[in-house]
Design an enzyme around this catalytic site. Structure first.
Site, PDB file in Angstrom:
ATOM      1  N   ASP A  38      -1.302   3.129   7.118  1.00 45.01           N
ATOM      2  CA  ASP A  38      -2.449   3.699   7.834  1.00 45.01           C
ATOM      3  C   ASP A  38      -1.993   4.819   8.762  1.00 45.01           C
ATOM      4  O   ASP A  38      -2.644   5.855   8.889  1.00 45.01           O
ATOM      5  CB  ASP A  38      -3.151   2.618   8.664  1.00 45.01           C
ATOM      6  CG  ASP A  38      -3.557   1.414   7.840  1.00 45.01           C
ATOM      7  OD1 ASP A  38      -4.222   1.612   6.816  1.00 45.01           O
ATOM      8  OD2 ASP A  38      -3.208   0.289   8.220  1.00 45.01           O
TER       9      ASP A  38
ATOM     10  N   GLU B 261       2.145   1.123  -5.461  1.00 50.76           N
ATOM     11  CA  GLU B 261       0.853   1.584  -5.985  1.00 50.76           C
ATOM     12  C   GLU B 261       1.038   2.651  -7.057  1.00 50.76           C
ATOM     13  O   GLU B 261       0.281   2.687  -8.039  1.00 50.76           O
ATOM     14  CB  GLU B 261      -0.004   2.112  -4.828  1.00 50.76           C
ATOM     15  CG  GLU B 261      -0.481   1.007  -3.900  1.00 50.76           C
ATOM     16  CD  GLU B 261      -0.812   1.480  -2.493  1.00 50.76           C
ATOM     17  OE1 GLU B 261      -1.321   0.653  -1.716  1.00 50.76           O
ATOM     18  OE2 GLU B 261      -0.540   2.656  -2.161  1.00 50.76           O
TER      19      GLU B 261
ATOM     20  N   ASN C  18       1.793   4.334  -2.059  1.00 52.71           N
ATOM     21  CA  ASN C  18       3.181   3.930  -1.841  1.00 52.71           C
ATOM     22  C   ASN C  18       3.840   3.734  -3.206  1.00 52.71           C
ATOM     23  O   ASN C  18       3.184   3.882  -4.250  1.00 52.71           O
ATOM     24  CB  ASN C  18       3.283   2.686  -0.946  1.00 52.71           C
ATOM     25  CG  ASN C  18       2.594   1.459  -1.533  1.00 52.71           C
ATOM     26  OD1 ASN C  18       2.538   1.282  -2.760  1.00 52.71           O
ATOM     27  ND2 ASN C  18       2.077   0.599  -0.674  1.00 52.71           N
ATOM     28  N   LEU C  19       5.103   3.409  -3.206  1.00 50.91           N
ATOM     29  CA  LEU C  19       5.836   3.303  -4.470  1.00 50.91           C
ATOM     30  C   LEU C  19       5.250   2.228  -5.382  1.00 50.91           C
ATOM     31  O   LEU C  19       5.095   2.442  -6.594  1.00 50.91           O
ATOM     32  CB  LEU C  19       7.315   3.008  -4.181  1.00 50.91           C
ATOM     33  CG  LEU C  19       8.244   2.912  -5.389  1.00 50.91           C
ATOM     34  CD1 LEU C  19       8.273   4.219  -6.173  1.00 50.91           C
ATOM     35  CD2 LEU C  19       9.664   2.536  -4.935  1.00 50.91           C
TER      36      LEU C  19
END
Length: 202
Positions: A146, A78, A75-76
């Site tokens: 997920d 991470e 995601n952004l």
């Protein structure tokens, strides 16, 4: 995991992957200790030897351990933490530069970045695009990542193109956010929304 437990886990996964029933291996990394560098490297090698595609939903601790996987989906947050740089989700060039920097280290085939209210960004070797988020009443974001990696992995194994993969995975992530708690995706609803998306042009 450490020592003998790592070896036992790797051997059990190897037996499953050599059963000729596996199309794609998902690394869902919650940073809880199962996915050690040794386990990650071994399972990627086993998957490649058995022509199994690999996809990853990473955490920052082992961000660059997933060398040569097929699809990498941070995601952004991470992405920023992994690269230690600022990334502007509203600027496609900023996303492209960040993902190119990531891919230089990872040597992965596809990248899929979830951007919350900005949608998703997908890139393969030849093309990149941003799929906008769909307006929704957000009740709970639990399980959205997920859902996205699961749907993306299924579509990768089924031979979808990057835009199809990103658009439908994006739909699924949005749908589960409309319900409270970690919930399974409603297959019929996802199918209906995906049909509408395709009919109206992704």
């Amino acid at each position: 995991l450490s020592g003998d437990d790592e070896i036992l886990f790797i051997e059990r996964c190897k037996a499953i992957m050599e059963s000729n029933t596996i199309d794609v291996l998902i690394f869902e990394d919650y940073n809880k200790g199962i996915l050690t560098p040794k386990v990650i490297s071994a399972l990627i090698d086993i998957a490649k030897a058995n022509e199994i595609q690999t996809t990853v939903d990473p955490k920052k601790d082992h961000f660059f351990e997933y060398q040569g996987v097929d699809l990498f989906k941070p995601n952004l947050k991470e992405l920023r933490e992994g690269l230690k740089i600022e990334v502007d989700p509203d600027n496609k060039n900023s996303l492209i530069l960040a993902v190119e920097q990531m891919e230089m280290k990872l040597k992965n085939r596809w990248s899929l970045i979830t951007l919350s209210e900005y949608g998703v960004f997908v890139k393969n070797k030849s093309d990149s695009t941003v799929i906008p988020a769909h307006p929704r009443e957000i009740a709970d974001v639990s399980g959205a990542g997920d859902t996205v990696i699961s749907i993306a992995s299924l579509l990768l194994a089924a031979g979808a193109n990057p835009v199809e993969l990103a658009a439908i995975a994006n739909l699924g992530g949005g749908l589960v956010c409309e319900r409270v708690g970690v919930v399974p995706i409603d297959k019929a609803l996802l199918f209906k929304e995906a049909q509408n998306l395709i009919q109206n042009g992704i």
